[in-house]
Design a protein around this motif. Structure first.
Motif, PDB file in Angstrom:
ATOM      1  N   CYS A 133       5.818  10.409   0.512  1.00 37.36           N
ATOM      2  CA  CYS A 133       5.331   9.118   0.018  1.00 37.36           C
ATOM      3  C   CYS A 133       5.623   8.072   1.101  1.00 37.36           C
ATOM      4  O   CYS A 133       6.778   7.881   1.500  1.00 37.36           O
ATOM      5  CB  CYS A 133       6.019   8.748  -1.295  1.00 37.36           C
ATOM      6  SG  CYS A 133       5.488   7.164  -1.991  1.00 37.36           S
ATOM      7  N   GLU A 134       4.565   7.418   1.593  1.00 37.32           N
ATOM      8  CA  GLU A 134       4.715   6.362   2.598  1.00 37.32           C
ATOM      9  C   GLU A 134       4.167   5.051   2.040  1.00 37.32           C
ATOM     10  O   GLU A 134       3.194   5.065   1.273  1.00 37.32           O
ATOM     11  CB  GLU A 134       3.959   6.732   3.881  1.00 37.32           C
ATOM     12  CG  GLU A 134       4.427   8.028   4.525  1.00 37.32           C
ATOM     13  CD  GLU A 134       3.678   9.262   4.006  1.00 37.32           C
ATOM     14  OE1 GLU A 134       2.616   9.088   3.361  1.00 37.32           O
ATOM     15  OE2 GLU A 134       4.169  10.387   4.219  1.00 37.32           O
ATOM     16  N   PHE A 135       4.779   3.913   2.436  1.00 33.96           N
ATOM     17  CA  PHE A 135       4.340   2.619   1.902  1.00 33.96           C
ATOM     18  C   PHE A 135       4.435   1.547   2.991  1.00 33.96           C
ATOM     19  O   PHE A 135       5.198   1.673   3.966  1.00 33.96           O
ATOM     20  CB  PHE A 135       5.185   2.213   0.689  1.00 33.96           C
ATOM     21  CG  PHE A 135       6.624   1.926   0.998  1.00 33.96           C
ATOM     22  CD1 PHE A 135       7.043   0.639   1.338  1.00 33.96           C
ATOM     23  CD2 PHE A 135       7.579   2.932   0.962  1.00 33.96           C
ATOM     24  CE1 PHE A 135       8.361   0.371   1.622  1.00 33.96           C
ATOM     25  CE2 PHE A 135       8.898   2.671   1.232  1.00 33.96           C
ATOM     26  CZ  PHE A 135       9.304   1.398   1.566  1.00 33.96           C
ATOM     27  N   THR A 167       0.848  -1.186   0.000  1.00 38.84           N
ATOM     28  CA  THR A 167       0.000   0.000   0.000  1.00 38.84           C
ATOM     29  C   THR A 167       0.887   1.240   0.000  1.00 38.84           C
ATOM     30  O   THR A 167       1.899   1.293   0.702  1.00 38.84           O
ATOM     31  CB  THR A 167      -0.925   0.032   1.231  1.00 38.84           C
ATOM     32  OG1 THR A 167      -0.133  -0.021   2.423  1.00 38.84           O
ATOM     33  CG2 THR A 167      -1.896  -1.140   1.208  1.00 38.84           C
ATOM     34  N   VAL A 168       0.495   2.243  -0.814  1.00 40.67           N
ATOM     35  CA  VAL A 168       1.276   3.470  -0.961  1.00 40.67           C
ATOM     36  C   VAL A 168       0.336   4.649  -0.752  1.00 40.67           C
ATOM     37  O   VAL A 168      -0.724   4.730  -1.381  1.00 40.67           O
ATOM     38  CB  VAL A 168       1.941   3.562  -2.349  1.00 40.67           C
ATOM     39  CG1 VAL A 168       2.805   4.808  -2.453  1.00 40.67           C
ATOM     40  CG2 VAL A 168       2.782   2.319  -2.626  1.00 40.67           C
ATOM     41  N   THR A 169       0.729   5.585   0.115  1.00 39.11           N
ATOM     42  CA  THR A 169      -0.084   6.765   0.402  1.00 39.11           C
ATOM     43  C   THR A 169       0.826   7.988   0.515  1.00 39.11           C
ATOM     44  O   THR A 169       2.056   7.868   0.546  1.00 39.11           O
ATOM     45  CB  THR A 169      -0.864   6.596   1.725  1.00 39.11           C
ATOM     46  OG1 THR A 169       0.063   6.367   2.786  1.00 39.11           O
ATOM     47  CG2 THR A 169      -1.857   5.443   1.628  1.00 39.11           C
ATOM     48  N   SER A 170       0.185   9.171   0.565  1.00 40.19           N
ATOM     49  CA  SER A 170       0.913  10.411   0.775  1.00 40.19           C
ATOM     50  C   SER A 170       0.195  11.220   1.845  1.00 40.19           C
ATOM     51  O   SER A 170      -1.021  11.415   1.762  1.00 40.19           O
ATOM     52  CB  SER A 170       1.008  11.232  -0.512  1.00 40.19           C
ATOM     53  OG  SER A 170       1.655  12.462  -0.268  1.00 40.19           O
ATOM     54  N   SER A 171       0.956  11.675   2.833  1.00 45.20           N
ATOM     55  CA  SER A 171       0.363  12.464   3.910  1.00 45.20           C
ATOM     56  C   SER A 171       0.019  13.880   3.459  1.00 45.20           C
ATOM     57  O   SER A 171      -0.731  14.583   4.119  1.00 45.20           O
ATOM     58  CB  SER A 171       1.330  12.524   5.100  1.00 45.20           C
ATOM     59  OG  SER A 171       2.569  13.088   4.700  1.00 45.20           O
ATOM     60  N   THR A 197       0.893   6.408  -5.629  1.00 45.47           N
ATOM     61  CA  THR A 197       0.128   7.566  -5.183  1.00 45.47           C
ATOM     62  C   THR A 197       0.648   8.792  -5.925  1.00 45.47           C
ATOM     63  O   THR A 197       1.778   8.795  -6.426  1.00 45.47           O
ATOM     64  CB  THR A 197       0.236   7.767  -3.664  1.00 45.47           C
ATOM     65  OG1 THR A 197      -0.656   8.799  -3.253  1.00 45.47           O
ATOM     66  CG2 THR A 197       1.652   8.167  -3.257  1.00 45.47           C
ATOM     67  N   PRO A 223      -0.980  15.206  -0.283  1.00 45.94           N
ATOM     68  CA  PRO A 223      -1.117  15.017  -1.739  1.00 45.94           C
ATOM     69  C   PRO A 223      -1.063  16.304  -2.557  1.00 45.94           C
ATOM     70  O   PRO A 223      -0.962  16.248  -3.767  1.00 45.94           O
ATOM     71  CB  PRO A 223      -2.478  14.341  -1.883  1.00 45.94           C
ATOM     72  CG  PRO A 223      -3.234  14.755  -0.669  1.00 45.94           C
ATOM     73  CD  PRO A 223      -2.235  14.897   0.428  1.00 45.94           C
TER      74      PRO A 223
END
Length: 294
Positions: free
Chosen positions: A45-47, A25-29, A119, A31
């Motif tokens: 970018c966090e995963f 899973t890849v997200t951004s705090s 992301t 965006p």
């Protein structure tokens, strides 16, 4: 039946204790990132991965095509030497307006069940106002319409504009003889008067930096008067033009008339018959005047 229940209970406990399969899973705090020009931009970018502890990380910039920013452990193109990585977070140093756009963080974990996650982060580079270009004519006639132009194409967000006359703000109202558009930077006069003459300048501003102004330019308004001398000269010129036109017409008609008369004379000239042939000689009347010896 009771025996089956007894056997099913340990199986259920085993299934509950088994970890569930989980994909990367890849997200951004953050965006969306807004930063000032010539500062640093941090694209977060966090995963999380299921098994792979050393996934492959890539950054790309989307536009007309896809540009690699970070690939195979190194930076590409203009990002080499002015960007850094910490985990999967990308930092671009000393950014410019060209760096604005949408960036994509991709994480590939080859050992996971679903091995690709991504992301996007939108980067908006804020630019303070620049000195606008101002178009002010040096001279106009009284009573004519007039439009002054002002434009700053570099500021982000787009600049708003304000016009000054003799260092005083021109605030348009229903009673004023002009209209100002703060978004387009135009100043319009429907009918310029002598009192509108003066020094004009334009100022551009936005929320990023201090306003910028162009150099003031002088506008002169000339009252257009028709003097007796001007009217007399215009009348003489008109008469001369009419005389030359009539002369040309007469010459053309005269030349055409001569051509017609010449054609008519050629057509009316009487036709003369050729002279009759000489009369034929009668051998009886022929007299021998000289003899020839052969």
């Amino acid at each position: 039946m009771d025996a089956m229940k007894i056997l099913a209970i340990p199986l259920l406990i085993t299934l509950l204790q088994t970890p569930t399969s989980r994909s990367v899973t890849v997200t951004s705090s953050k965006p969306k990132v807004d930063v000032h020009e010539h500062t640093d931009a941090v694209l977060a970018c966090e995963f999380k991965t299921e098994k792979d502890q050393n996934p492959r990380i890539e950054w790309k910039k989307k536009g007309k095509g896809v540009t690699f920013v970070y690939f195979d452990g190194s930076f590409s193109g203009s990002y080499a030497g002015r960007a850094s990585m910490e985990g999967a977070t990308l930092t671009i140093h000393s950014i410019t307006q060209k760096d604005s756009g949408e960036y994509r963080c991709e994480v590939t974990a080859s050992q996971d069940h679903v091995n690709l996650g991504e992301t996007t982060v939108a980067l908006n580079v804020l630019v303070p106002p620049h000195v606008p270009s101002c178009e002010v004519p040096s001279t106009v006639f009284a009573g004519s319409d007039l439009e002054l132009l002002c434009k700053d194409t570099l500021s982000v967000p787009p600049a708003t504009y304000r016009w000054y006359k003799d260092n005083k703000v021109l605030a348009a109202s229903t009673d004023s003889a002009y209209s100002a558009d703060i978004k387009k930077g135009t100043l319009k006069f429907n009918s310029v008067s002598i009192s509108d003459a003066g020094m004009y300048r334009c100022e551009s501003s936005n929320s990023v930096g201090s306003p910028k102004s162009c150099v003031a330019q002088h506008l002169a308004v000339v009252e257009y008067k028709l003097s007796v001398t001007t009217l007399a000269a215009g009348g003489v010129g008109l008469l001369l033009l009419l005389f030359m036109s009539c002369l040309c017409v007469c010459l053309c008609r005269r030349q055409r008339g001569c051509c017609r008369r010449e054609k008519q004379e050629k057509c009316l000239k009487p036709y003369s018959l050729p002279p009759p042939p000489p009369p034929a000689r009668n051998p009886k009347n022929y007299k021998h005047t000289r003899s020839f010896m052969i």
